[in-house]
Scaffold this active site. Sequence first.
Site, short mmCIF file in Angstrom:
data_model
loop_
_atom_site.label_atom_id
_atom_site.label_comp_id
_atom_site.label_asym_id
_atom_site.label_seq_id
_atom_site.Cartn_x
_atom_site.Cartn_y
_atom_site.Cartn_z
N ASP A 98 0.85 -1.15 -0.01
CA ASP A 98 -0.16 0.22 -0.23
C ASP A 98 0.79 1.32 -0.09
O ASP A 98 0.43 2.31 0.04
CB ASP A 98 -0.99 -0.12 1.12
CG ASP A 98 -0.19 -0.13 2.64
OD1 ASP A 98 0.93 -0.04 2.62
OD2 ASP A 98 -1.13 -0.09 3.52
N SER A 99 2.13 1.16 0.01
CA SER A 99 2.93 2.40 -0.39
C SER A 99 2.53 2.75 -1.44
O SER A 99 2.86 4.11 -1.56
CB SER A 99 4.69 1.68 -0.37
OG SER A 99 4.76 0.59 -1.12
N ASP A 137 -0.87 -5.98 0.21
CA ASP A 137 -1.17 -5.51 1.23
C ASP A 137 -2.66 -5.23 1.45
O ASP A 137 -3.54 -4.88 0.59
CB ASP A 137 -0.63 -4.02 1.37
CG ASP A 137 0.57 -3.93 2.26
OD1 ASP A 137 0.75 -4.97 3.28
OD2 ASP A 137 1.71 -3.12 1.80
N LYS A 167 -0.86 -9.35 2.84
CA LYS A 167 -0.20 -9.10 4.07
C LYS A 167 -0.85 -8.23 4.70
O LYS A 167 -1.61 -7.18 4.29
CB LYS A 167 1.30 -8.23 3.48
CG LYS A 167 2.29 -7.76 4.50
CD LYS A 167 3.36 -7.21 4.07
CE LYS A 167 3.49 -5.99 3.53
NZ LYS A 167 3.20 -4.51 4.45
N GLU A 169 -0.74 -5.74 8.76
CA GLU A 169 -0.06 -5.02 9.55
C GLU A 169 -0.55 -5.38 11.00
O GLU A 169 -1.60 -5.58 11.29
CB GLU A 169 0.18 -3.60 9.39
CG GLU A 169 1.07 -3.11 8.05
CD GLU A 169 1.03 -1.77 7.92
OE1 GLU A 169 0.59 -0.93 8.87
OE2 GLU A 169 1.26 -1.28 6.73
N GLU A 236 9.92 -4.35 9.95
CA GLU A 236 10.57 -3.05 9.53
C GLU A 236 10.73 -2.21 10.66
O GLU A 236 10.48 -2.18 11.43
CB GLU A 236 9.06 -2.39 8.83
CG GLU A 236 9.31 -0.73 8.30
CD GLU A 236 8.43 -0.31 7.33
OE1 GLU A 236 7.44 -1.09 6.76
OE2 GLU A 236 8.67 0.80 7.25
O1 KIV Z 1 3.48 -1.07 1.59
C1 KIV Z 1 4.62 -1.73 1.32
O2 KIV Z 1 5.24 -1.33 0.24
C2 KIV Z 1 5.10 -2.33 2.40
C3 KIV Z 1 6.67 -2.69 2.33
C4 KIV Z 1 7.61 -1.52 2.51
C5 KIV Z 1 7.10 -3.81 3.33
O3 KIV Z 1 4.59 -2.63 3.47
#
Ligand code: KIV
Length: 344
Positions: A98-99, A137, A167, A169, A236
């Site tokens: 989600d970056s 994410d 993924k 968090e 992280e």
């Molecule tokens: O959102 C993302 O790209 C991430 C990575 C930096 C691990 O969670």
Amino acid sequence: MDACGRILASCQLLRKATRPNLALFTHVCSSNGVQAALARYSTHPMTEEVTHQRPKVTLNTIRSLYRQNIPIASLTAHDFPSAIVADRAGVDLTLVGDSLAMVALGYENTNQITVDEMLSHCRAVARGSKAPFLVADLPFGTYEVSAEQALESSIRFIREGNMEGVKLEGGIEMADTIKKITTAGIPVMGHIGLTPQRSVSLGGFRVQGKTTIGAKKLLQSAQALQDAGCFAIVVEAVPPPVAKFITQALTIPTVGIGAGSVCSGQVLVQLDMLGSFDRFSPKFVKKYANGFETNSAAVKQYVHEVKHGLFPTEEHTYPMRNEDDIKKLEGLDIAGAKVSSSGM
Ligand code: KIV
């Protein structure tokens, strides 16, 4: 079929085999003096495709890399071209993180992005990826309400986004949710330490686990995530001794970002490591290219050439079928041409 032909056929079969097997096969062929066949293989019309086509990375591949102590190379991709770059470079796990909210869509933080926005990017990444294991994410607000909500969101990523895993968090408090998703057969990657979706409650983008108490808490979370069925955990922004402490205690891979080299693998945001995102760069990012400057210089040059009539030149244009037609065209009265074309 001659010996070379048999080897070629085997090589093609081996495209489906694991990388260690392919390496072993190549070694055996070379040591048996059949380089000629391998040379033929490498100049075969299929070569281009073969060299680009790696065996599909599965959960078993990831487990096998982990068991053999071979670092897992993970990278984000947010669209079709970046997925192809990751695939062809040999990335094991491509993450639609989600970056992308910040680095590709220009949001202030990652919490703005919706499932629908993410899904569109996931599909593009899936279209550009052949080998890497694909993980997306779960965006903020799509998995915290209940385990059922998390499972429903995860199913959308598999079914509509063509992803292979998700993924999410969080620490020990996410264990039941993770159990729900993994029990439904969806691979889950955990994410502990600095969790950007919770950066406000963490007091900003801060390094985590800097004290013994903090490190122990992270380890408890990691163990709970492992017990809940995670196949790997992103760690992280934690000091390397803490990442080592966690990595050594687990029986699943840790994938570090800002956690030193002791993890079982590494992950970076592709646009960060290419130097294409110019707003800020965390300390843990190594810039392997100067994308922003390179691209800006290229676009500036393009604008200059357009303004000065320097682009396009002949090499970027298409010829007429006959030279004569050029002359005829030049001699044609434009008003007459209008009449005849409207008469067609
Ligand atoms: O959102 C993302 O790209 C991430 C990575 C930096 C691990 O969670």
